[in-house]
Design a protein around this motif. Structure first.
Motif, PDB file in Angstrom:
ATOM      1  N   ALA A 189       4.009   7.493   0.853  1.00  0.00           N
ATOM      2  CA  ALA A 189       5.127   6.598   1.164  1.00  0.00           C
ATOM      3  C   ALA A 189       5.183   6.317   2.665  1.00  0.00           C
ATOM      4  O   ALA A 189       5.440   5.172   3.086  1.00  0.00           O
ATOM      5  CB  ALA A 189       6.431   7.219   0.686  1.00  0.00           C
ATOM      6  N   LEU A 190       4.953   7.341   3.481  1.00  0.00           N
ATOM      7  CA  LEU A 190       4.917   7.135   4.936  1.00  0.00           C
ATOM      8  C   LEU A 190       3.792   6.182   5.320  1.00  0.00           C
ATOM      9  O   LEU A 190       3.952   5.329   6.207  1.00  0.00           O
ATOM     10  CB  LEU A 190       4.731   8.479   5.638  1.00  0.00           C
ATOM     11  N   THR A 191       2.646   6.327   4.645  1.00  0.00           N
ATOM     12  CA  THR A 191       1.520   5.424   4.911  1.00  0.00           C
ATOM     13  C   THR A 191       1.916   3.982   4.642  1.00  0.00           C
ATOM     14  O   THR A 191       1.688   3.084   5.467  1.00  0.00           O
ATOM     15  CB  THR A 191       0.317   5.806   4.036  1.00  0.00           C
ATOM     16  N   ARG A 192       2.489   3.753   3.487  1.00  0.00           N
ATOM     17  CA  ARG A 192       2.840   2.392   3.103  1.00  0.00           C
ATOM     18  C   ARG A 192       3.962   1.824   3.966  1.00  0.00           C
ATOM     19  O   ARG A 192       4.054   0.609   4.154  1.00  0.00           O
ATOM     20  CB  ARG A 192       3.211   2.356   1.620  1.00  0.00           C
ATOM     21  N   ALA A 193       4.810   2.703   4.498  1.00  0.00           N
ATOM     22  CA  ALA A 193       5.889   2.251   5.377  1.00  0.00           C
ATOM     23  C   ALA A 193       5.408   2.006   6.808  1.00  0.00           C
ATOM     24  O   ALA A 193       6.196   1.596   7.670  1.00  0.00           O
ATOM     25  CB  ALA A 193       7.013   3.276   5.383  1.00  0.00           C
ATOM     26  N   GLY A 194       4.130   2.259   7.066  1.00  0.00           N
ATOM     27  CA  GLY A 194       3.563   2.001   8.378  1.00  0.00           C
ATOM     28  C   GLY A 194       3.697   3.143   9.364  1.00  0.00           C
ATOM     29  O   GLY A 194       3.311   3.016  10.531  1.00  0.00           O
TER      30      GLY A 194
END
Length: 607
Positions: A545-550
């Motif tokens: 989720a952190l990855t996808r949130a940038g």
């Protein structure tokens, strides 16, 4: 009451070997502490992990003082090496199970233990103490020219060894032997049905050497198809090898874990049998295997899965159950084994899993999403399968708003779970995509209306204005880590303000360092002890989720920290306890597929 912890190796101090029919856990102390045969869900013959006195075990260890032990896998394989460093020298115990193939009519199930003196000379002790049928039934022991036989009513074991063992009154065999530098001693255990007395398995060093080489070649050949060569190759490949070992080769089914009743809390009662195929776990496994390029496994599991749609539908549970046996049967039987103490006194020990009687509506979304990906990136779905899918979706569109047990299978508690609605939306949305892309028949107009209705309900009732987050159940202020999947299934943008606010709430209330709890256990009363560890799968969801949130630096830090919670072999159980110990059934497929997905997505984003 908690048993003496010294009698039980930590869960994490085990490696797994297997032949894609069953698996065994081998401790750093040299003991096979868990082994069911001939299948994953067969009764155990070694189960000292659940009761050192009554469970049975097979231990090989030096008689002298051991200064250190080490375990590693033979490179790119599932051959396990346990090395003892002693005052008299160094010795290895090499454990493996030759891989069985369904097309081999002469296959035999073997568990091979090879003892090799690396340096010095030392005396070794071996104890083989099987307990048939979880220790519930007696067996006899006899010796002939083939070896030592352990004869039960439903199972026979034949042990061939290069050392002399004596019979024990307990129904086992034991002995000591001296081994010097360069020498090898062999132990080959064959699993047979009663009366199946074929020619003996290999016992000479050259024969076992051939089995060793063939087993290593199989695993290396299989792993060579892996398309991932990124930053975390070693961790990803070990997870892939673990998932492959948890595959039941005759049908292509993937089990959740090879063990039962390893506790979520020491002394607690949340002890479940995971030797089943959970549709949810298996669907995520299919996604992970497709990402890594293992199309043969994806095709085999898709075939197994599509066969489940052809079973008669149940009006209460719908066309699909939550879990199945490796053969595809639905077996709701759950039984407590009261004669076993449980891991460190964590009772009850359960076999079978009554959660198969639950309604968990989210499984439809996970299955339809996996089949959508298979249809898009592999050979595609057959027309008969499409017909079964449309019938299933029609049922779901009628029943999606029912209360259910939810993704976490809370017993005795049903509710209107947000995640179940989220995955209902996924199921409908993926079917609409497939129908439009391939021009397949379906009531797209009705599906679209249902999809939009579900979407509105999640936005209006699944959102809690006070918490500024999507919650576990509609209209209730309980946070749930499953909401981290919202952008992964394309329900929201990963930078949508509502999702980012949900992510922040989960970070504040459910996260400790990199570790994530499933939900606030104190806020949900299911009649069982509330305390549990952090859920490792959720921690990998958090990284993704952190990855996808940038937030790539945060994601990388979380992922790297999670790697430190693996055991010495790169294996994970279900949960992490307060002191960092692994809890729950081990190793768990769900956790390893979460690792694969998080690592691949972050690696791809970092470039």
């Amino acid at each position: 009451m908690t048993e003496n912890p010294d009698s039980y190796p930590p869960i994490a101090e085990h490696g797994m070997i297997g032949d894609m029919r069953t698996a065994a856990l081998v401790s750093t102390r040299g003991g096979i502490d868990w082994f069911c045969c001939p299948r994953f869900d067969s009764p155990s013959v070694f189960a000292s992990l659940l009761d050192p006195e009554r469970g049975g075990h097979w231990t090989i260890t030096p008689t002298c003082e051991v200064s250190n032990t080490q375990q590693n896998y033979f490179p790119e394989s599932n051959i396990l090496v346990t090395r003892f460093l002693t005052v008299d020298g160094v010795v290895e115990v090499q454990d493996f199970m030759p891989v069985l193939r369904a097309h081999d009519p002469d296959h035999r199930q073997l568990l091979v233990r090879r003892v090799v003196a690396v340096r010095g000379s030392m005396r070794m002790r071996v104890t083989v103490d099987p307990r048939m049928d979880y220790g519930r039934t007696a067996h006899t022991v006899r010796r002939d020219e083939r070896g030592i036989w352990f004869l039960g009513a439903d199972l026979e074991l034949c042990l061939r060894t290069s050392v002399d063992l004596r019979h024990e009154n307990t129904g086992g065999a034991a002995g000591e032997f001296r081994i010097a530098h360069g020498e090898t001693e062999l132990f080959v255990l064959e699993v047979l049905e009663p009366g199946d007395h074929r020619d003996p398995p290999p016992d000479r060093p050259a024969d076992v050497e051939g089995l060793f080489d063939a087993t290593a070649a199989f695993w290396r050949g299989w792993l060579s198809a892996c398309t991932y060569t990124g930053r975390w190759r070693e961790m990803v490949q070990r997870s892939a090898l673990t998932l492959k070992m948890l595959t039941y080769e005759p049908t292509g089914a993937i089990i959740a874990a090879p063990t039962t009743s390893l506790p979520e809390r020491i002394g607690g009662e949340r002890n479940w049998d995971y030797r089943r195929v959970w549709l949810r776990d298996a669907a995520f496994s299919l996604y992970a295997l497709l990402q890594l390029g293992f199309t043969e496994e994806a095709e085999a599991f898709t075939g197994w899965l599509c066969a489940r749609f052809r079973a008669p539908s149940d009006e209460e549970f719908g066309p699909l159950r939550v879990m199945y046996t490796v053969d595809g049967d639905s077996d709701p039987t759950e039984e407590e084994l009261r004669h076993l103490a449980g891991y460190r006194g964590s009772a009850p020990v359960r076999i079978g899993n009554a959660a198969s009687e639950q309604l968990q509506l989210d499984v439809y979304g996970e299955i339809f999403d996996a089949l959508y990906l298979f249809d898009k990136y592999d050979t595609g779905l057959s027309l008969d399968t499409w017909r079964h899918l449309t019938e299933t979706l029609d049922w779901l569109c009628t029943h999606w708003d029912r209360p259910d047990a939810g993704i976490w299978e809370k017993r005795g508690v049903e509710g209107r779970h947000t995640f179940s609605r989220l995955m209902t939306w996924v199921a409908i949305e993926r079917m609409i995509r497939m129908a439009r892309r391939r021009g397949l028949p379906g009531d797209i107009a009705e599906w679209t209306r249902a999809r939009d209705t579900v979407h509105r309900q999640i936005l209006e009732e699944g959102w809690n204005e006070e918490l500024k987050a999507f919650t576990q159940r509609l209209g209730e202020p309980i946070l749930d880590a499953s909401m981290l999947l919202m952008p992964m299934v394309k329900f929201t943008s990963p930078t949508d303000p509502r999702f980012l606010s949900t992510l922040e709430a989960i970070e504040e209330h459910l996260t400790t360092d990199s570790l994530v709890f499933r939900y606030d256990a104190d806020a949900v009363d299911d009649g069982m002890d509330a305390e549990e560890g952090t859920f490792s799968l959720c921690s990998f969801w958090y990284a993704e989720a952190l990855t996808r949130a940038g937030r790539l630096e945060d994601a990388r830090l979380v992922l790297e920290k999670m790697f430190t919670y693996a055991n010495h072999l790169g294996l994970y159980s279900e949960q992490i306890g307060l002191s960092g110990d692994q809890l729950g059934n081990f190793p768990q497929a769900f956790t390893h597929l979460g690792l694969i997905s998080a690592a691949l997505n972050l690696d791809r984003t970092l470039g």
